[in-house]
Design a protein around this motif. Structure first.
Motif, PDB file in Angstrom:
ATOM      1  N   ALA A 181       0.803  -1.228   0.000  1.00 57.71           N
ATOM      2  CA  ALA A 181       0.000   0.000   0.000  1.00 57.71           C
ATOM      3  C   ALA A 181       0.834   1.276   0.000  1.00 57.71           C
ATOM      4  O   ALA A 181       0.277   2.372   0.060  1.00 57.71           O
ATOM      5  CB  ALA A 181      -0.927   0.000   1.226  1.00 57.71           C
ATOM      6  N   GLY A 182       2.153   1.162  -0.112  1.00 60.92           N
ATOM      7  CA  GLY A 182       3.008   2.335   0.045  1.00 60.92           C
ATOM      8  C   GLY A 182       2.858   3.382  -1.032  1.00 60.92           C
ATOM      9  O   GLY A 182       3.151   4.560  -0.799  1.00 60.92           O
ATOM     10  N   GLY A 183       2.406   2.995  -2.223  1.00 60.38           N
ATOM     11  CA  GLY A 183       2.316   3.953  -3.317  1.00 60.38           C
ATOM     12  C   GLY A 183       0.943   4.546  -3.540  1.00 60.38           C
ATOM     13  O   GLY A 183       0.745   5.291  -4.509  1.00 60.38           O
ATOM     14  N   ILE A 184       0.000   4.269  -2.661  1.00 62.35           N
ATOM     15  CA  ILE A 184      -1.377   4.735  -2.883  1.00 62.35           C
ATOM     16  C   ILE A 184      -1.424   6.248  -3.073  1.00 62.35           C
ATOM     17  O   ILE A 184      -2.037   6.755  -4.022  1.00 62.35           O
ATOM     18  CB  ILE A 184      -2.288   4.318  -1.708  1.00 62.35           C
ATOM     19  CG1 ILE A 184      -2.470   2.807  -1.673  1.00 62.35           C
ATOM     20  CG2 ILE A 184      -3.641   5.010  -1.834  1.00 62.35           C
ATOM     21  CD1 ILE A 184      -3.287   2.331  -0.479  1.00 62.35           C
ATOM     22  N   GLU A 185      -0.786   6.989  -2.184  1.00 66.81           N
ATOM     23  CA  GLU A 185      -0.921   8.442  -2.209  1.00 66.81           C
ATOM     24  C   GLU A 185      -0.103   9.104  -3.314  1.00 66.81           C
ATOM     25  O   GLU A 185      -0.199  10.316  -3.509  1.00 66.81           O
ATOM     26  CB  GLU A 185      -0.583   9.016  -0.836  1.00 66.81           C
ATOM     27  CG  GLU A 185      -1.631   8.640   0.201  1.00 66.81           C
ATOM     28  CD  GLU A 185      -1.370   9.213   1.576  1.00 66.81           C
ATOM     29  OE1 GLU A 185      -0.293   9.822   1.779  1.00 66.81           O
ATOM     30  OE2 GLU A 185      -2.238   9.057   2.452  1.00 66.81           O
ATOM     31  N   ASP A 186       0.652   8.308  -4.078  1.00 68.56           N
ATOM     32  CA  ASP A 186       1.304   8.850  -5.273  1.00 68.56           C
ATOM     33  C   ASP A 186       0.305   9.080  -6.397  1.00 68.56           C
ATOM     34  O   ASP A 186       0.646   9.699  -7.410  1.00 68.56           O
ATOM     35  CB  ASP A 186       2.401   7.893  -5.759  1.00 68.56           C
ATOM     36  CG  ASP A 186       3.576   7.800  -4.793  1.00 68.56           C
ATOM     37  OD1 ASP A 186       3.769   8.752  -4.001  1.00 68.56           O
ATOM     38  OD2 ASP A 186       4.288   6.781  -4.820  1.00 68.56           O
ATOM     39  N   PHE A 187      -0.909   8.592  -6.201  1.00 65.42           N
ATOM     40  CA  PHE A 187      -1.966   8.726  -7.218  1.00 65.42           C
ATOM     41  C   PHE A 187      -3.218   9.295  -6.547  1.00 65.42           C
ATOM     42  O   PHE A 187      -4.216   8.591  -6.344  1.00 65.42           O
ATOM     43  CB  PHE A 187      -2.247   7.362  -7.866  1.00 65.42           C
ATOM     44  CG  PHE A 187      -1.014   6.724  -8.442  1.00 65.42           C
ATOM     45  CD1 PHE A 187      -0.549   7.090  -9.693  1.00 65.42           C
ATOM     46  CD2 PHE A 187      -0.302   5.790  -7.706  1.00 65.42           C
ATOM     47  CE1 PHE A 187       0.605   6.523 -10.210  1.00 65.42           C
ATOM     48  CE2 PHE A 187       0.856   5.210  -8.218  1.00 65.42           C
ATOM     49  CZ  PHE A 187       1.319   5.584  -9.477  1.00 65.42           C
ATOM     50  N   PRO A 188      -3.195  10.571  -6.196  1.00 66.52           N
ATOM     51  CA  PRO A 188      -4.272  11.137  -5.369  1.00 66.52           C
ATOM     52  C   PRO A 188      -5.627  11.179  -6.045  1.00 66.52           C
ATOM     53  O   PRO A 188      -6.647  11.302  -5.354  1.00 66.52           O
ATOM     54  CB  PRO A 188      -3.764  12.557  -5.052  1.00 66.52           C
ATOM     55  CG  PRO A 188      -2.752  12.850  -6.122  1.00 66.52           C
ATOM     56  CD  PRO A 188      -2.123  11.542  -6.465  1.00 66.52           C
ATOM     57  N   GLN A 189      -5.678  11.070  -7.368  1.00 68.30           N
ATOM     58  CA  GLN A 189      -6.972  11.077  -8.054  1.00 68.30           C
ATOM     59  C   GLN A 189      -7.613   9.688  -8.106  1.00 68.30           C
ATOM     60  O   GLN A 189      -8.755   9.541  -8.538  1.00 68.30           O
ATOM     61  CB  GLN A 189      -6.824  11.589  -9.494  1.00 68.30           C
ATOM     62  CG  GLN A 189      -6.591  13.093  -9.602  1.00 68.30           C
ATOM     63  CD  GLN A 189      -5.154  13.456  -9.327  1.00 68.30           C
ATOM     64  OE1 GLN A 189      -4.250  12.668  -9.620  1.00 68.30           O
ATOM     65  NE2 GLN A 189      -4.916  14.636  -8.785  1.00 68.30           N
ATOM     66  N   ALA A 190      -6.896   8.672  -7.671  1.00 66.36           N
ATOM     67  CA  ALA A 190      -7.376   7.300  -7.833  1.00 66.36           C
ATOM     68  C   ALA A 190      -8.393   6.926  -6.751  1.00 66.36           C
ATOM     69  O   ALA A 190      -8.281   7.331  -5.591  1.00 66.36           O
ATOM     70  CB  ALA A 190      -6.208   6.321  -7.796  1.00 66.36           C
ATOM     71  N   ARG A 191      -9.351   6.120  -7.145  1.00 62.45           N
ATOM     72  CA  ARG A 191     -10.284   5.492  -6.213  1.00 62.45           C
ATOM     73  C   ARG A 191      -9.642   4.201  -5.715  1.00 62.45           C
ATOM     74  O   ARG A 191      -9.084   3.432  -6.506  1.00 62.45           O
ATOM     75  CB  ARG A 191     -11.600   5.204  -6.925  1.00 62.45           C
ATOM     76  CG  ARG A 191     -12.631   4.441  -6.105  1.00 62.45           C
ATOM     77  CD  ARG A 191     -13.951   4.391  -6.860  1.00 62.45           C
ATOM     78  NE  ARG A 191     -14.506   5.729  -7.001  1.00 62.45           N
ATOM     79  CZ  ARG A 191     -15.505   6.039  -7.818  1.00 62.45           C
ATOM     80  NH1 ARG A 191     -16.038   5.116  -8.604  1.00 62.45           N
ATOM     81  NH2 ARG A 191     -15.965   7.274  -7.873  1.00 62.45           N
ATOM     82  N   VAL A 192      -9.714   3.960  -4.414  1.00 66.89           N
ATOM     83  CA  VAL A 192      -9.034   2.807  -3.809  1.00 66.89           C
ATOM     84  C   VAL A 192     -10.058   1.760  -3.396  1.00 66.89           C
ATOM     85  O   VAL A 192     -11.003   2.052  -2.656  1.00 66.89           O
ATOM     86  CB  VAL A 192      -8.191   3.237  -2.592  1.00 66.89           C
ATOM     87  CG1 VAL A 192      -7.485   2.032  -1.974  1.00 66.89           C
ATOM     88  CG2 VAL A 192      -7.159   4.292  -3.010  1.00 66.89           C
ATOM     89  N   HIS A 193      -9.865   0.525  -3.880  1.00 70.51           N
ATOM     90  CA  HIS A 193     -10.785  -0.584  -3.640  1.00 70.51           C
ATOM     91  C   HIS A 193     -10.108  -1.623  -2.760  1.00 70.51           C
ATOM     92  O   HIS A 193      -8.979  -2.045  -3.039  1.00 70.51           O
ATOM     93  CB  HIS A 193     -11.178  -1.254  -4.961  1.00 70.51           C
ATOM     94  CG  HIS A 193     -11.746  -0.312  -5.986  1.00 70.51           C
ATOM     95  ND1 HIS A 193     -13.096  -0.242  -6.252  1.00 70.51           N
ATOM     96  CD2 HIS A 193     -11.146   0.584  -6.815  1.00 70.51           C
ATOM     97  CE1 HIS A 193     -13.315   0.659  -7.209  1.00 70.51           C
ATOM     98  NE2 HIS A 193     -12.140   1.169  -7.569  1.00 70.51           N
ATOM     99  N   VAL A 194     -10.812  -2.063  -1.715  1.00 68.06           N
ATOM    100  CA  VAL A 194     -10.257  -3.063  -0.800  1.00 68.06           C
ATOM    101  C   VAL A 194     -11.419  -3.721  -0.063  1.00 68.06           C
ATOM    102  O   VAL A 194     -12.528  -3.170   0.001  1.00 68.06           O
ATOM    103  CB  VAL A 194      -9.261  -2.403   0.183  1.00 68.06           C
ATOM    104  CG1 VAL A 194      -9.986  -1.518   1.200  1.00 68.06           C
ATOM    105  CG2 VAL A 194      -8.377  -3.424   0.883  1.00 68.06           C
ATOM    106  N   MET A 195     -11.182  -4.899   0.497  1.00 67.21           N
ATOM    107  CA  MET A 195     -12.213  -5.540   1.300  1.00 67.21           C
ATOM    108  C   MET A 195     -12.483  -4.747   2.581  1.00 67.21           C
ATOM    109  O   MET A 195     -11.555  -4.210   3.198  1.00 67.21           O
ATOM    110  CB  MET A 195     -11.789  -6.969   1.657  1.00 67.21           C
ATOM    111  CG  MET A 195     -11.676  -7.909   0.471  1.00 67.21           C
ATOM    112  SD  MET A 195     -13.266  -8.201  -0.355  1.00 67.21           S
ATOM    113  CE  MET A 195     -14.138  -9.145   0.918  1.00 67.21           C
TER     114      MET A 195
END
Length: 283
Positions: A107-121
């Motif tokens: 999960a370390g790179g999630i915030e490198d893509f601030p426009q992205a929607r994040v999907h998880v259980m």
């Protein structure tokens, strides 16, 4: 859809072949596999490995315990952000991130893509945010990696079966060829991500297993180092081992239609990269 197979982090724990099964020297080589998928809805990342801020400032962002145990090699050129740009895309083109789980090396790179929607259980997000008790839990989940995310989509288990597994279909904003397949045991909300690639499926099994030999349907086996690490990190051994057995059954019965790989086996990742060479986008 076009699938790019990325390595978004390298671990080199002391132990060589007792971890990875092939190294000749004292240090092993473990991958942090991710996928970048080109879809009509934009780019989709499956897991993110280590991010830019992990590389720039590993501490206190990440646990010193895991840094030392895994001998993490922080390399800017392995971040998903760097590789997305190298392929000719903009970070803004990444519209969705689908996670197998929220461990620090996924999960370390999630915030490198601030426009992205994040999907998880949903169970995984609950565990990461509300169950960070105990030595391992406090160190595996690092909220600083994702506390700025504003567009979460979380899912419960169940749904239409996929090769005998429960699955989550109709992910918000994603094409129907991308599914979440719950595989708990490593973490409470751990899942695999299945992607239809033409007539075949590819299942990113995340950390449901760690070593290619565990998918040997005739003689399942694992290196001592990775067997010990899996026991260290598991939250439910019975379910973890049961899901490994189910994955072997899937390979045995549907191996001609489904390719299975895990996050940390460098040889598995290299085989996929060889079959699916990256070509810079012309966009």
């Amino acid at each position: 859809m076009r699938i790019h197979y990325l390595n978004c982090g390298t671990d080199c724990p002391l132990g060589g072949a007792t971890f990875d099964g092939f190294s000749k020297g004292p240090l092993a080589r473990l991958s942090c596999a991710a996928q970048l998928i080109e879809t009509n809805e934009g780019l989709v990342l499956i897991d993110t490995g280590f991010g830019v801020q992990d590389v720039k400032r590993p501490h206190p962002r990440l646990s010193r315990t895991f840094h030392a145990l895994l001998n993490i090699q922080f390399r800017m050129e392995e971040t998903a952000l760097y590789q997305v740009r190298a392929l000719g895309f903009s970070p803004r083109d990444v519209r969705h991130i689908v996670l197998t789980h929220l461990d620090f090396d996924h999960a370390g790179g999630i915030e490198d893509f601030p426009q992205a929607r994040v999907h998880v259980m949903q169970k995984e997000r609950d565990a990461a945010e509300r169950k960070r008790r105990g030595f391992i839990a406090k160190r595996r989940y690092r909220p600083v990696q994702w506390d700025d995310v504003r567009d979460w989509r979380t899912y419960e288990g169940g749904g239409e079966p996929w090769f005998g597994f429960d699955s989550v279909r109709d992910l918000d904003g994603l094409p129907p060829e991308i599914l979440i397949v719950p595989l708990p045991g490593h973490t409470w909300g751990h899942a695999g991500i299945a992607v239809q690639d033409g007539e075949r499926w590819v299942l990113n099994a995340g950390d449901a297993y760690f070593y290619r030999g565990e998918m040997d349907v005739a003689r399942p086996h694992c290196t001592p180092g990775l067997a010990a690490y899996q026991k260290l990190m598991e939250v439910d051994r019975r379910r973890r081992l049961a899901n490994q057995e189910r994955l072997r059954d899937l390979k045995r019965e549907e191996g001609g239609r489904v390719t299975i790989f895990c996050s940390h086996d460098a040889k598995e990742l290299e085989a996929l990269q060889t079959r699916n060479p990256q070509v810079n986008s012309t966009r």
